[in-house]
Each structure stands twice: as structure tokens, then as C-alpha cells.
Design an enzyme around this catalytic site. Structure first.
Site: not given
Ligand code: ARG
Length: 484
Positions: A166, A287, A293, A300
Site C-alpha cells: 500500500h 527543466s 530540477k 516517466e
């Protein structure tokens, strides 16, 4: 709307005989598949060469004609390889493009190649050869990724992190054990590919349009020449079915889902909140706005691309579901989703292997997270079970201990022997002595557990399996059972 002038006269198409009007340009554009089925050129030529040899063998064409056809097909293969082949959308598909080029090179003898053959058994043959190749190639990709995971697992037998259920910290495990879990799933994908490939063992060539041929073709000869075990048994099934493509796409969709789950962990683990790993610069991007970043774009995109593989499978299932026997032109819609899945999985396997091979594992962060004594609560309950306390009671006792330390905001390990005994007299020491991370891991030595001996044994087992699989793939490639 009448066809625009300048359009190819129907007689220039291999099927033009019964037509008196040219195809409308919009229809030509709509029905052409050459911009994608050109990917099958190599397999189409492979099948055509087997066809030419077979026709010679049964005496339907002369040895000189066989030689001419083979020479012409080889020349076309070279043109395609070097990029000089004039692909023409007016010629619809790869089959007619190649046949028409053969005619340009050889003259009328080219017209003998299609003897007893239809594009319907031809495309089924091309696809079978293609699928046999790509399934082996995909298996290689899976093997390479498992190899990388195995190597990283070996380096990380002593790296301890929390295992999660979980997405809540559950119990401590070795990172090796965690990555071995992914090797298991990817290994089953490879085995599924192997199973599916075993069903691509019958040669479609000779099924004709749908009912075979009146000519004395030798289907066994074609089957052997193309590395199949035998000809297909039913000509109608042969030209109508695409479940060999479905099976590949189903396995590929499953595998992309597996990669997506692995990717999701890399995304989570590289967040500041986890801080368990850092992707190499070569496998992340920045970024355009925020200079600080470092984004996990590679995993992804893999996660995102899994949607394609799932969608492609659903596309082909949908194309097939309402089709009566036998061949229907709808079947042409099998190729783009199939090709897209092949490429998606190929690229995803490659970048995931690279990302994991170069991943910086933050061992300290992982160990800190695993040092949370709460992760050993189950061990406390099992200590009571050894003292013959029923498990449900033990669970209840430990639940009260956890509730107590949580309310008091104290460390579980600070409970003395007396404290522990106030919860249950069977506790023989203070929590600090009872709870030991290393001991906890090592006592999980059942089959499938995270104890060092178990993990090491599985690592060796998998290493042997991977090397056997590598030899099997190489032997298949060398035997020519796969089209070259
Ligand atoms: N391009 C076609 C396909 O992909 C080849 C078979 C065409 N057959 C036909 N009868 N039009 O399915």
C-alpha cells in the site's frame, strides 16, 4: 467525383485486368499501406525466394527462371537496403511494389513469381516470419534488462530498504531481493514470448487466396525452406487469422506494464521524499524553467508508453472481432499497431536497461528508512508465537505496544524488558535486544525469502538461467530458424 487525370491506369496495377477506370486518388491514399508495410520488405523477399525455389522444384518454372527471379529479388533487397528503392503508394503495398519492381528489372518472367500465390497467404507468411524474428529480438531485449538487474542486484545484497505494501513501509528487504522480483516478472514475459513463438510453426504459403490452389505446389518444400515445421492445415484459417500477432502484442502489453511498474518506482525513488536513487545525467533531463530540477523523464516516458502497447492490443482485438472468414481488408489494420508495439517495447527495454545500469543507489538513505523499528513489529509477534502464544493474540499484543509508543511518541526500542513484560510475560528481553534488523532479515530464510543465503542462491540460479537462455537464442539465430 471522377478520378483526376494523371492517375495510374488500372492496367499498371497487378490486379488491373478487370478494371476500366483508374482508382480515385483519395482511395489510393486511403488504401495504401506501403508507408508502413515496407517494414516487411526483408521478410517479403525471403518468402518470395522460397516461393521461386518451390515453383522450380515442382517444374512450374524452369531453373533459368528460378535463377532470374532470385537474382531480381536479391537486387531489390539491395536497393531497399541502400535506400534507392522507388516505393510507390499507387502500388498499394509492399507485395505489389516488389513485384512491379521485379517486372521492371526482369520483364515478363517476373509475372511467374505469383503463381499459385495470393497476397493473402503472402502477407500471412510475411507476418509469421516477422513475428518469429521480433519475438526473438524482444526476448533478447528482456534478457539484456534482466542481465543488468541481476548485476545491480549482486552489488546490492547488503543494501537494505523497506519493502512496501500500500506504499506504506512494511518489512525490511535486501535491494537484491527487490530487483530479483522484477527479474521474475520479466523472466515470465520472456517465457511467454517463447511459448507464443512455438505456435508460429506452420507455413501459410500455399493457402492461396483462401482455398489453396489447383496447381501442384509443394507446400512442404516452402515450409522447410522458411524454417517452419509443416504447412498450415487449413487454408481458410491461414488467411483469416492474426492471433499470432495478438499473442505477441498481448505479451508485449504485459511486459510494458511490468516496465511501467519498475519505471514508477524509479520515479518515486528519485523524488526528494524517498531519495533512494539518483538517475545518471544521461538518463534524466532538466527543466526549462527551474534550474534546480533533475527530472526522471526516461522512466516517466516508459510509464506513459505502456498505454500505447495496451491500446495497440485493444485496437487489433477490435479489428478482428467482427470479421467473417476469411481474409478481409480490415486485416491491413493489424500492422501499424503491431509495428508500434514492437518499437515501443524495443526502445523501452533499451532505455530501462541503461537507466538501471547507471543508477546511483543511495544506500544510506535506504538503510535509514529501513531502520524504523516499526518495520519489525511482525517479528515481535512471531517471537510470541514461538512462545506458543496464538498468532491472533500476539498480533493484538504487538498492536497495543505500537499504539502505546505512537501515542507517547517514543521509540519502540526504548521499551525495557519490564515494559515489554507488562504487555506480555513471554517477552524475554527489552525491545532493543529483541529487534535487530540483520537478524530479522536473516531469519527470513524460507524459500523465496530475503535472507542472504536465499538471495545468493537465487542470484546464482538466475545467472545460470540467463546464460542458458542466451545460448538458446544464439542457437536459434545460427540455425536459420529465424529469417535473416
Ligand atoms: N496489404 C494487404 C494487407 O496488409 C495485403 C493483402 C491484400 N490482399 C487483398 N486481397 N487485397 O492485408
Amino acid at each position: 467525383m471522377s478520378p483526376k487525370s494523371g492517375n495510374k491506369a488500372p492496367a499498371s496495377k497487378p490486379w488491373g485486368g478487370r478494371f476500366s477506370e483508374a482508382t480515385d486518388p483519395a482511395v489510393e491514399r486511403f488504401s495504401a499501406s506501403i508507408h508502413f508495410d515496407r517494414l516487411l520488405a526483408r521478410h517479403d523477399i525471403h518468402g518470395s525466394k522460397a516461393q521461386a525455389h518451390m515453383l522450380g522444384e515442382v517444374g512450374l518454372i524452369s531453373p533459368q527462371e528460378v535463377e532470374a527471379l532470385i537474382g531480381g529479388l536479391d537486387r531489390i533487397a539491395e536497393e531497399i537496403a541502400e535506400g534507392s528503392f522507388p516505393f510507390d503508394a499507387a502500388l498499394e503495398d509492399i507485395h505489389m511494389n516488389i513485384e512491379s519492381r521485379l517486372r521492371a528489372h526482369l520483364g515478363p518472367v517476373a509475372g511467374k513469381l505469383h503463381t499459385g500465390r495470393s497476397r493473402n497467404d503472402q502477407i500471412a507468411t510475411d507476418l509469421a516470419l516477422f513475428l518469429r524474428d521480433v519475438s526473438l529480438e524482444t526476448q533478447r531485449g528482456l534478457l539484456a534488462l534482466r542481465g543488468v538487474l541481476l548485476e545491480r542486484a549482486r552489488e546490492n545484497i547488503e543494501t537494505i530498504l523497506p519493502g512496501y505494501t500500500h506504499l506504506q513501509r512494511a518489512q525490511p528487504v535486501r535491494l537484491a531481493h527487490h530487483w530479483l522480483a522484477h527479474i521474475e516478472t520479466l523472466g515470465r514475459d520472456a517465457s511467454r514470448l517463447r511459448d507464443a513463438r512455438a505456435r508460429i510453426d506452420r507455413c501459410p504459403l500455399g493457402a492461396g487466396a483462401m482455398a489453396g490452389s489447383t496447381l501442384p505446389l509443394d507446400r512442404e518444400h516452402s515450409a522447410m525452406a522458411l524454417g517452419f515445421d509443416a504447412p498450415t492445415r487449413n487454408s481458410m484459417d491461414t488467411v483469416a487469422s492474426r492471433d499470432f500477432a495478438l499473442e505477441y502484442m498481448a505479451v508485449a502489453a504485459i511486459s510494458m506494464v511490468h516496465l511501467s511498474r519498475l519505471a514508477e518506482e524509479l520515479v518515486l525513488w528519485s523524488s526528494a521524499e524517498f531519495g533512494f536513487v539518483e538517475l545518471a545525467d544521461a538518463y534524466s533531463t532538466g527543466s526549462s524553467l527551474m534550474p534546480q530540477k533533475k527530472n526522471p523523464d526516461v522512466p516517466e516516458i516508459v510509464r506513459g508508453k505502456s498505454g500505447r502497447a495496451i491500446g495497440n492490443l485493444v485496437t487489433l482485438l477490435t479489428v478482428l472481432k467482427g470479421l467473417p472468414l476469411t481474409y478481409n481488408r480490415d486485416l491491413q489494420e493489424d500492422k501499424e499497431p503491431l509495428f508500434d508495439t514492437v518499437e515501443t517495447l524495443r526502445n523501452s527495454l533499451e532505455v530501462m536497461a541503461g537507466a538501471i545500469a547507471t543508477l546511483d543507489v543511495k544506500r544510506e538513505r535506504m538503510r535509514e528508512a529501513a531502520a524504523d523499528p516499526m518495520l519489525l513489529a511482525t517479528d515481535l509477534a512471531e517471537i510470541l508465537v514461538r512462545a506458543e502464544v496464538p498468532f491472533r493474540d500476539a498480533h493484538e499484543v504487538v498492536g497495543r505496544i505500537i499504539g502505546h509508543v505512537t501515542r507517547k511518541q517514543i521509540d519502540l526500542r526504548s521499551l525495557s524488558h519490564a515494559d515489554m513484560q507488562s504487555f506480555h510475560e513471554a517477552f524475554e528481553a527489552g525491545a532493543d535486544e529483541l529487534l535487530d534488523l540483520e537478524r530479522s532479515l536473516e531469519s527470513r530464510s524460507l524459500a523465496g525469502g530475503t535472507a542472504r543465503v536465499r538471495v545468493e542462491a537465487v542470484l546464482d540460479e538466475i545467472e545460470a538461467e540467463l546464460s542458458a537462455e542466451r545460448s538458446e537464442i544464439e542457437a536459434l539465430e545460427a540455425s536459420g530458424a529465424v529469417a535473416t
